[in-house]
Design a protein around this motif. Structure first.
Motif, short mmCIF file in Angstrom:
data_model
loop_
_atom_site.label_atom_id
_atom_site.label_comp_id
_atom_site.label_asym_id
_atom_site.label_seq_id
_atom_site.Cartn_x
_atom_site.Cartn_y
_atom_site.Cartn_z
N ILE A 57 0.87 -1.18 0.00
CA ILE A 57 0.00 0.00 0.00
C ILE A 57 0.91 1.23 0.00
CG2 ILE A 57 -1.78 1.27 1.25
CD1 ILE A 57 -2.55 -1.40 2.57
N PRO A 58 0.75 2.14 -0.94
CA PRO A 58 1.63 3.32 -1.01
C PRO A 58 1.64 4.11 0.30
CG PRO A 58 0.32 3.13 -3.01
CD PRO A 58 -0.21 2.11 -2.05
N GLY A 59 2.84 4.40 0.79
CA GLY A 59 2.99 5.20 2.00
C GLY A 59 2.94 4.42 3.30
N ALA A 60 2.58 3.13 3.24
CA ALA A 60 2.47 2.33 4.47
C ALA A 60 3.85 1.83 4.89
CB ALA A 60 1.53 1.15 4.26
N ASP A 61 4.15 1.89 6.17
CA ASP A 61 5.42 1.39 6.71
C ASP A 61 5.12 0.51 7.92
OD1 ASP A 61 7.90 0.86 7.64
OD2 ASP A 61 8.59 2.94 7.76
N ALA A 62 5.23 -0.78 7.71
CA ALA A 62 4.87 -1.73 8.77
C ALA A 62 6.05 -2.09 9.68
CB ALA A 62 4.31 -3.01 8.14
N ARG A 63 7.22 -1.51 9.42
CA ARG A 63 8.40 -1.93 10.18
C ARG A 63 8.73 -0.98 11.33
NH1 ARG A 63 10.80 -5.96 6.86
NH2 ARG A 63 9.86 -5.94 4.78
N LEU A 64 7.97 0.09 11.50
CA LEU A 64 8.20 0.97 12.64
C LEU A 64 7.82 0.22 13.91
CD1 LEU A 64 6.84 4.33 11.22
CD2 LEU A 64 9.23 3.64 11.49
N ARG A 65 8.70 0.20 14.88
CA ARG A 65 8.57 -0.70 16.03
C ARG A 65 7.25 -0.53 16.78
NH1 ARG A 65 12.86 -1.37 21.07
NH2 ARG A 65 11.75 -3.12 22.07
N PHE A 66 6.81 0.68 17.02
CA PHE A 66 5.62 0.90 17.83
C PHE A 66 4.43 1.33 16.98
CE2 PHE A 66 9.18 1.66 20.79
CZ PHE A 66 8.90 0.64 21.69
N VAL B 68 1.07 0.96 14.59
CA VAL B 68 -0.08 0.06 14.55
C VAL B 68 0.09 -0.98 13.45
CG1 VAL B 68 -2.58 -0.06 14.10
CG2 VAL B 68 -1.65 1.77 15.52
N LEU B 69 0.63 -0.58 12.32
CA LEU B 69 0.80 -1.51 11.20
C LEU B 69 1.81 -2.61 11.56
CD1 LEU B 69 0.81 0.88 8.10
CD2 LEU B 69 -1.04 -0.59 8.95
N ASN B 70 2.80 -2.27 12.38
CA ASN B 70 3.75 -3.30 12.82
C ASN B 70 3.05 -4.34 13.69
OD1 ASN B 70 5.74 -4.27 15.16
ND2 ASN B 70 6.96 -3.89 13.31
N ALA B 71 2.22 -3.85 14.62
CA ALA B 71 1.48 -4.78 15.48
C ALA B 71 0.54 -5.64 14.66
CB ALA B 71 0.71 -3.99 16.53
N LEU B 72 -0.10 -5.02 13.65
CA LEU B 72 -1.02 -5.78 12.79
C LEU B 72 -0.27 -6.87 12.03
CD1 LEU B 72 -3.85 -6.09 11.58
CD2 LEU B 72 -3.20 -4.38 9.84
N VAL C 65 2.54 -8.41 12.93
CA VAL C 65 2.95 -9.46 13.86
C VAL C 65 1.76 -10.33 14.23
CG1 VAL C 65 3.84 -9.92 16.17
CG2 VAL C 65 4.91 -8.14 14.75
N MET C 66 0.61 -9.71 14.50
CA MET C 66 -0.58 -10.48 14.85
C MET C 66 -1.03 -11.36 13.69
SD MET C 66 -2.76 -7.57 16.89
CE MET C 66 -4.22 -8.62 16.92
N THR C 67 -0.98 -10.83 12.49
CA THR C 67 -1.39 -11.61 11.31
C THR C 67 -0.46 -12.81 11.12
OG1 THR C 67 -2.24 -9.61 10.25
CG2 THR C 67 -1.80 -11.51 8.83
N ALA C 68 0.85 -12.56 11.29
CA ALA C 68 1.82 -13.66 11.13
C ALA C 68 1.60 -14.72 12.20
CB ALA C 68 3.24 -13.10 11.21
N GLY C 69 1.30 -14.30 13.44
CA GLY C 69 1.06 -15.28 14.51
C GLY C 69 -0.17 -16.13 14.24
N ALA C 70 -1.24 -15.49 13.76
CA ALA C 70 -2.46 -16.23 13.46
C ALA C 70 -2.21 -17.23 12.33
CB ALA C 70 -3.58 -15.27 13.09
N ALA C 71 -1.50 -16.80 11.30
CA ALA C 71 -1.19 -17.68 10.18
C ALA C 71 -0.34 -18.86 10.62
CB ALA C 71 -0.50 -16.90 9.07
N ASP C 72 0.62 -18.60 11.53
CA ASP C 72 1.48 -19.68 12.02
C ASP C 72 0.64 -20.73 12.75
OD1 ASP C 72 4.22 -20.75 12.70
OD2 ASP C 72 3.44 -20.43 14.71
#
Length: 342
Positions: free
Chosen positions: A14-23, A25-29, A31-38
């Motif tokens: 998604i243009p402009g989205a940065d999910a790697r910032l530690r704190f 919301v997109l980073n938390a999302l 991590v949560m998505t990856a955990g659910a998939a695992d």
């Protein structure tokens, strides 16, 4: 890590989205998505092991077995037989009389019995199930509640108390199920008779000898490896005979008999001859006979030597006896006898 990176990549598409910032919301999302998939992938992996019986866990293994094997898992059974009581002539031992063994196993009489000539044979059955309920001839039992005119102790009869067996283990059930799938019923083939014998509680190995007694005859032999004696007694033979008679082709004349034990004795010069190495050699020889011993079969000398050689700790040995292949006569089964260390 791979699932989280995939979540990062999907969000950052998604243009402009940065999910790697530690704190963020997109980073938390992510991590949560990856955990659910695992968790889902782990569940799918677990399911993949349950859909086939070779890796299925107990619950699903039993479900597979219930579809393919009559009766499913073999249940634990209770020992039964005769015990001898002593007392005053004419004394009645009522049905339901309880006898107890020193380890707490109890047996209930199955029918009234009357003392004559100072003794009576009482038919009993264990009130619990399992291989531990079997008893040998002469084993002492005691009355739980005194009966007027009877001595307080009794003794197991000459045939012992037999037919007690533990619940079938997962490994044994899986082996029977795989045999059924790999060797489907074939109208009374040799494998059918083996499978029928193995369907009886307590039976661990079985062999069939077609035409041994003439045209249209089948001889079935079996053992009970988990009992004190692997050779079945008359009652255990009768139980297998009755079951096979209920499922066999009507044209076959089937005779179920116990194999005759043929002990194999060894004389071995061992290096090193420590207690641990001797025990390892004995374990390998016992396993060899378990794997290769069949009624009327031959135990190869080369396999005996190999079994000794692969024992943990063995560096050298001289096998003095047997000096040749061990051939069992018809109907006899090689069993472990003894080892003389030279």
């Amino acid at each position: 890590m791979d699932l989280r990176d995939a979540a990062y990549a999907a969000i950052e598409a998604i243009p402009g989205a940065d999910a790697r910032l530690r704190f963020a919301v997109l980073n938390a999302l992510a991590v949560m998505t990856a955990g659910a998939a695992d968790g889902l992938y782990g569940y799918l992996e677990w399911i993949s092991k349950q859909i086939l019986p070779d890796q299925a866990e107990e619950e699903f293994l039993e479900r597979h077995a219930s579809l393919w094997l009559p009766g499913g898992r073999k249940v634990a059974t209770s020992a039964s037989g005769l015990v001898t009581v002593s007392g005053i002539d004419g004394t009645v031992v009522p049905a339901g009389t309880i006898f107890i063994r020193s380890d707490g196993i109890q047996y209930a009489s199955q029918a009234d019995a009357t003392v004559a000539a100072g003794a009576a044979s009482v038919s009993v059955q264990a009130t619990s199930a399992g291989q531990s309920t079997n008893a040998v001839m002469g084993q002492s039992l005691a009355l739980v509640t005194p009966v007027a005119g009877l001595q307080s102790t009794a003794a197991v009869g000459v045939s012992g108390l037999s037919n007690g067996a533990d619940k079938e283990s997962d490994d044994d059930l899986r082996a029977r199920l795989l045999q059924r799938l790999q060797q489907p019923p074939d109208g009374g083939s040799a494998t059918d008779y083996v499978r029928w014998a193995l369907s009886v509680s307590g039976v661990t190995r079985a062999w069939v000898a077609p035409l041994e007694l003439g045209a249209n005859t089948v001889v079935v032999r079996f053992v009970r490896d988990d009992d004190a004696s692997i050779i079945p007694d008359a009652a255990e033979v009768a139980a297998v005979q009755a079951y096979i008679d209920s499922v066999r082709p009507v044209t076959a004349e089937v005779t179920v008999v116990a194999p005759v034990a043929m002990p194999v004795n060894y004389q071995i010069q061992l290096t090193p001859s420590s207690v641990a190495v001797r025990a390892a050699v004995e374990a390998e020889l016992r396993d060899l006979i378990l794997r290769e011993g069949i009624p009327g079969g031959t135990l190869l000398l080369s396999h005996i030597r190999e079994a000794i050689s692969i024992a943990a700790g063995e560096t050298d040995h001289v096998l003095v006896s047997p000096a040749a292949n061990v051939a069992a006569p018809v109907g006899q089964l090689a069993v472990f006898g003894s080892i003389t260390w030279m």
